[in-house]
Design an enzyme around this catalytic site. Structure first.
Site, PDB file in Angstrom:
ATOM      1  CE1 TYR A 131      -3.472   2.542   0.017  1.00 25.59           C
ATOM      2  CE2 TYR A 131      -4.275   1.559   2.064  1.00 25.59           C
ATOM      3  CZ  TYR A 131      -4.439   2.445   1.009  1.00 25.59           C
ATOM      4  OH  TYR A 131      -5.579   3.216   0.947  1.00 25.59           O
ATOM      5  CE  LYS A 156      -6.511   0.365  -1.447  1.00 19.97           C
ATOM      6  NZ  LYS A 156      -7.245  -0.024  -0.227  1.00 19.97           N
TER       7      LYS A 156
END
Length: 291
Positions: A131, A156
């Protein structure tokens, strides 16, 4: 790992005494699964990852795996201090999760090789989606290095720098055409036209938590929702820090499932903002239902 369509990031329900409400979580998951998400990401940002104890985290992941029962991949949040991240990863593996969404390390900033070692240690337990947010800002070269680590399957993006993401996608996919990229911005639907233009089709949908009908209609091409639902929702979300989570949880309650309130440092929406949220949900559902 096969992920597609709308990705479901459930909230974490708490009971009147503040404890994890496992039965409510299972019902929340069943309601979402009825609308065919492409994957479930439990105990992540929308699920108040940072507010959960390791025991609560492990229990939430187990409930998600048992409720999904193999119908879709289940990934769990992990991150923070390396010891906590590894404990969360091992518990998720024991519960039968398919992978992890790896949050940034806690506070400490190290050089790129230090972060790569952090990622590699967790990815050795379960496949990892990195992330990119907060202190984790990857150059295209660093993203390529991370993509070479066994077990790292995707990134992400929670930054929203389209120029950086375009260069990152091009660089990584030269070596890894199958590498996954996600739009991880809050209320990601609003920015999906830009992300699709650079080859990023996957996104996390917080709206799916409380209005899966709206999220699914948007995925199927109802662009009216951008102007009349998502843009006003983003304006409302921006009024108070943390509303990206607390508004979602309020939305789930509004749709009839008592998932409790958020934990500090998040705060509940004001009465005025709850009324505004209810009007937006009504508008969005009316668009979807053609009224």
């Amino acid at each position: 790992m096969n992920l597609s369509g709308v990705l479901f990031f459930p909230v974490t329900p708490f009971g009147p005494d503040g404890s994890l409400a496992e039965d409510v979580l299972a019902e929340h998951l069943r309601r979402g699964l009825a609308h065919s998400p492409g994957g479930v990401f439990v105990a992540c940002g929308t699920g108040e990852f940072s507010a959960l104890s390791e025991t609560e985290h492990a229990r939430a992941v187990r409930v998600a795996v048992e409720t999904a029962a193999g119908r879709v991949p289940v990934l769990a949040g992990a991150g923070g201090p390396i010891g906590a991240a590894l404990a969360q990863a091992r518990a998720a593996r024991e519960a039968g999760a398919d992978g992890l969404l790896l949050m940034p390390p806690y506070l400490t900033n190290g050089p790129r090789e230090g972060y790569a070692a952090y990622v590699a240690a967790v990815a050795d337990v379960l496949p990892v989606i990195v992330y990119q947010r907060g202190q984790v800002v990857l150059t295209p070269e660093q993203a390529v290095e991370l993509s070479r680590i066994p077990g790292v399957t995707g990134i992400k993006d929670g930054l929203g720098d389209i120029d950086l993401m375009q260069r990152t996608v091009l660089a990584v996919r030269e070596e890894r055409p199958d590498f996954l990229f996600f739009n991880g911005l809050p209320t990601a639907e609003l920015t999906m036209p830009a992300y699709r233009a650079i080859g990023v089709d996957l996104y996390s949908s917080a709206v799916f938590c409380f209005a899966p009908e709206i999220a699914t209609a948007y995925l199927n091409g109802d662009e009216r929702l951008i102007r009349e639902f998502y843009a006003p929702l983003v304006r409302l979300r921006g009024k108070v820090p943390g509303y990206a989570v607390s508004l979602v949880k309020a939305g789930v309650r509004y749709r009839g499932l008592d998932v409790g309130t958020v934990r500090p440092p998040l705060v509940e929406p004001s009465a005025e903002h709850l009324e505004e949220l209810a009007k937006l949900v009504t508008t969005g559902l009316a668009l979807v239902e053609g009224r």
